[in-house]
Scaffold this motif. Structure first.
Motif, short mmCIF file in Angstrom:
data_model
loop_
_atom_site.label_atom_id
_atom_site.label_comp_id
_atom_site.label_asym_id
_atom_site.label_seq_id
_atom_site.Cartn_x
_atom_site.Cartn_y
_atom_site.Cartn_z
N ILE A 404 0.84 -1.28 0.02
CA ILE A 404 0.19 0.10 -0.01
C ILE A 404 1.02 1.26 0.04
N LEU A 405 0.61 2.35 -0.89
CA LEU A 405 1.40 3.43 -0.95
C LEU A 405 0.51 4.51 -0.53
N ALA A 406 1.00 5.23 0.55
CA ALA A 406 0.29 6.28 1.19
C ALA A 406 0.71 7.48 1.15
N THR A 407 -0.22 8.51 1.17
CA THR A 407 0.58 10.09 1.29
C THR A 407 -0.06 10.68 2.62
N ASN A 408 0.85 11.34 3.28
CA ASN A 408 0.31 11.92 4.40
C ASN A 408 -0.10 13.65 3.90
N THR A 409 -0.52 13.82 2.81
CA THR A 409 -0.70 15.09 2.44
C THR A 409 -1.79 15.76 3.29
N SER A 410 -1.89 17.21 3.50
CA SER A 410 -2.71 17.74 4.27
C SER A 410 -3.86 18.54 3.44
N TYR A 411 -3.63 18.42 2.09
CA TYR A 411 -4.30 19.24 1.32
C TYR A 411 -4.51 18.73 -0.16
N LEU A 412 -3.43 18.33 -0.86
CA LEU A 412 -3.32 17.94 -2.11
C LEU A 412 -4.21 16.74 -2.59
N ASP A 413 -4.50 16.69 -3.80
CA ASP A 413 -5.22 15.90 -4.50
C ASP A 413 -4.67 14.44 -4.53
N VAL A 414 -5.36 13.50 -3.86
CA VAL A 414 -4.78 12.15 -3.69
C VAL A 414 -5.19 11.62 -5.06
N ASN A 415 -6.17 11.84 -5.79
CA ASN A 415 -6.26 11.31 -7.12
C ASN A 415 -5.18 11.56 -8.17
N GLU A 416 -4.73 12.84 -8.18
CA GLU A 416 -3.69 13.16 -8.75
C GLU A 416 -2.41 12.49 -8.69
N ILE A 417 -1.99 12.21 -7.50
CA ILE A 417 -0.99 11.68 -6.83
C ILE A 417 -0.92 10.10 -7.32
N ALA A 418 -2.15 9.38 -6.97
CA ALA A 418 -2.46 8.19 -7.47
C ALA A 418 -2.39 7.89 -9.16
N ALA A 419 -2.82 8.91 -9.65
CA ALA A 419 -2.60 8.82 -11.30
C ALA A 419 -1.13 8.69 -11.69
N SER A 420 -0.26 9.27 -10.87
CA SER A 420 1.08 9.17 -11.22
C SER A 420 1.91 7.89 -11.12
N THR A 421 1.11 6.91 -10.78
CA THR A 421 1.61 5.49 -10.49
C THR A 421 0.59 4.60 -11.32
N ALA A 422 1.37 3.45 -11.56
CA ALA A 422 0.60 2.28 -12.41
C ALA A 422 -0.09 1.37 -11.54
#
Length: 694
Positions: A404-422
């Protein structure tokens, strides 16, 4: 009908076993047969002693709070009736405790002559955490075993006490490592024919009390209560155990209990209790969804946030691979972690051995390849989308399948981060709150493609490491920070229009917040918000000007307030007052006197309004989820139940009327009532009754 009470005999000892799954709550359907079984044992000449035990994983865990404010709560026999029957019992009675004896469970046990517990058992009176006090004699009986000061600690904190400590305090008579039933039966048999002394009749621990010490302890309870009624009433009830005879103290305890149970604070705290249970119910994540196994966690970033996240997992028994970009930053982070554990040792909350074990659970590294063995990897790097995507690009090459790959972002778009991966199904937001090893809230951010078993894993891990999880959707700031932005937008305008930081902060603390927004900003660091505003192209003229002067808050000794060296106490700074006045003048704002009521309306009502918008958009599933976020992550006073519960107590119609007023005066979007808010107001309804769940 289920057989809630079973009676067996071992020679002259009757064993009454309670069986009310899952936690043997003292429901009316349990009280009734228990009362009958006790009377039968009392009147049976062949029975010389009684053991009260429980089936399942625990002793009686407490009262059934779903019965509060219902006819069942008043139906006879009450728990008080059971305790009175045991008080007058003519034969030795022994409570056999395993698991937890909490609340009404401990009150039942205290009404027995004796208590035998397994070593792993815990006892406690946690009613204060629901805005209540024990209502069946807990405050009158406990001081007779422990003395009043120790009893006050237990009752006013609501914290559990381990069996060994309970024995030292005089609550438990015997702790066993062996078979509990055998030990309790043997103990009861040994008391047959001996003089009986019910707890209610004991007075040696409440005679010649050092009242000065008790008064000091009571004053400390009141100080820490911060406006909550229940801890103060707990102190009063324990005092009554010293100054009144038992029956009078018992009568007054009941009166205090009724006052609290009918009050808004207890209703708010009980709302939060059930809200936390509801938050665990997530659409699409049923019991059939199995969590992925997580044997090791990777954390990227050893700074304040990353180090705190890593400590949270290690404290929960999960080893951590801690990654930093260079050895210097890594060593600095590890030193901070070690220092935090040393502080725990110095306070007596951790042994040196436990500290060493936890430090050994960290695997420090500067090599991404070492994350290949991790089942969950959380990044806690700089809050900038490009940086986050770069990190996830590296993880793509080293993380094992299914990690599982998790981001601790407080504000940013998790969908955009997820789209940068396969592997977007493996990506989730895990928004911890600082300090992460202390703060309870964990916002679990569900991306558009986050897999159900990833959410199930996040929920299970949150509970394992002692966090309160709430699943939220993707938007800028998610639930908590998005609502915070709507509140913060008015702080600067209030300053320019005539308020000052100290007045606004006092309005907040008088309401019940632990700190006001300006003192909190100084504590957290004003530069954090400054960076975020710049990234969004936003400004805050006063706060930005302070940051441009290098006034970042406590860490620089100056922010909205000034701080003397070595002190965290804020002091008003004339330079800030001058800056506010000059900024207002430059913007053509005529300053005026601003009332405390106006400050409350202009900061709190937009917060509630944004919560309604979040519900409309489905970012939060329930209004109660928002309350859990704000009471566990932002210091909203628990005695007011969270912003959405508070809206119900004020009246949604009233809030809409005031928002309309301020929208008419200012034209600001933040005051324009959300469609859901207006709909509830027009129906003269409430968030708790609304069927809107996003």
């Amino acid at each position: 009908m289920p057989d809630y009470v079973k009676v067996m005999r071992d020679g002259e000892v009757a064993i009454i076993t309670l069986d009310n799954p899952p936690v043997n709550a003292m429901s009316h359907h349990l009280r009734e047969p228990l009362f009958a079984a006790l009377k039968q044992a009392r009147d049976d000449d062949a029975v010389k002693a009684v053991v009260i035990a429980c089936a399942g994983r625990t002793f009686v865990s407490g009262a059934d709070i779903t019965e509060f404010n219902t006819p069942k709560a008043l139906a006879e026999p009450s728990l008080r009736d059971l305790c009175a029957l045991l008080d007058a019992f003519p034969k030795p009675t022994v409570a056999a405790i395993h698991g937890t004896a909490f609340g009404g469970g401990l009150e039942l046990a205290l009404s027995c002559h004796y208590r035998v517990a397994v070593k792993s058992a815990q006892i406690g009176l946690p009613e204060v955490k629901l805005g209540l006090l024990p209502g069946a004699g807990g405050t009158a009986r406990l001081p007779r075993l422990t003395g009043p000061v120790e009893a006050l600690k237990i009752v006013s904190s609501g914290n559990p006490v381990a069996a060994d400590k309970a024995a030292k305090l005089g609550i438990v008579d015997e702790v066993t490592d062996g078979d509990l039933a055998e030990a309790a039966i043997a103990f009861a048999r040994g008391k047959i024919g001996t003089p009986l002394a019910p707890v209610s009749g004991r007075s040696d621990r409440i005679a010649d009390v050092d009242m000065a010490a008790f008064d000091a302890a009571s004053a400390e309870v009141a100080r820490k209560a911060r406006g909550l009624d229940a801890p103060v009433k707990c102190a009063e009830a324990v005092r009554n155990a010293i100054t009144m005879d038992f029956d009078a103290a018992l009568k007054r305890e009941r009166e205090l209990f009724i006052e609290l149970v009918q009050g808004t604070q207890s209703k708010a705290q009980r709302h939060l209790f059930f809200a936390q249970r509801e938050a665990a119910k997530v659409e699409g994540v049923g019991k059939e969804i199995e969590a992925r196994p997580v044997k090791r966690v990777g954390v990227i970033g050893a700074g304040t946030m990353g180090g705190g996240i890593a400590m949270s997992f290690v404290n929960g028994g999960i080893p951590v691979t801690l990654l930093e970009m260079n050895r210097e930053a890594l060593d600095r982070g590890l030193a901070t972690i070690a220092k935090n554990y040393e502080i725990s040792v110095s306070r007596g909350s951790m042994t040196t051995e436990a500290k060493d074990q936890r430090l050994a659970a960290f695997k420090p590294t500067t090599d991404y390849a070492d994350l290949a063995e991790c089942d969950l990897i959380i990044e806690a790097v700089y809050e900038e989308m490009g940086v986050k995507k770069e990190v996830f690009g590296k993880l793509e090459t080293v993380a094992k399948p299914g990690a599982i790959l998790a981001t601790n972002t407080s504000y940013l778009d998790v969908n955009e981060i997820a789209a940068s991966t396969a592997r977007p199904r493996d990506v989730v937001g895990l928004h911890f709150f600082s300090p992460a090893n202390v703060m309870k809230l964990l916002e679990i951010v569900r991306g558009n493609r986050t897999a159900p078993d990833v959410l199930a894993t996040a929920l299970a891990l949150a509970r394992k490491i002692g966090k309160v999880p709430v699943v939220v959707g993707v938007c800028h700031g998610f639930v908590g920070n998005r609502m915070l932005s709507s509140r913060s937008a008015e702080n600067e305008d209030l300053l320019m229009e005539g308020a000052d930081p100290a007045q606004i902060d006092k309005v907040f603390t008088d309401f019940g917040w632990p700190m006001g927004p300006f003192a909190m900003g100084d504590l957290a660091g004003l530069d954090i918000g400054w960076r975020n505003r710049k990234a969004l192209g936003k400004t805050a003229p006063i706060a930005d000007a302070l940051c441009e002067q290098g006034r970042f808050g406590q860490k620089t000794g100056k922010g909205f307030y000034i701080y003397e060296e070595g002190s965290r106490a804020p002091k008003t700074d004339p330079e800030v007052s001058k800056l506010i006045e000059e900024t207002a003048r430059a913007k053509g704002v005529n300053r005026r006197a601003i009332s405390d009521e106006e400050i409350t309306e202009r900061t709190l009502y937009p917060l509630i309004n944004e919560g309604a918008r979040i519900l409309e958009e489905g970012i939060a599933a329930r209004a109660s989820d928002i309350d859990i976020v704000w009471t566990n992550g932002y210091g909203f006073p628990i005695g007011k139940g969270g912003p959405m519960f508070y809206a119900d107590t004020v009246g949604v119609k009233t809030i809409v009327e005031r928002l309309d007023h301020w929208h008419g005066k200012t034209g600001k979007e933040v005051y324009k009532p959300a469609a859901l808010l207006r709909k509830i107001a027009e129906a003269d309804g409430s968030f708790s009754a609304s069927k809107k769940t996003g």
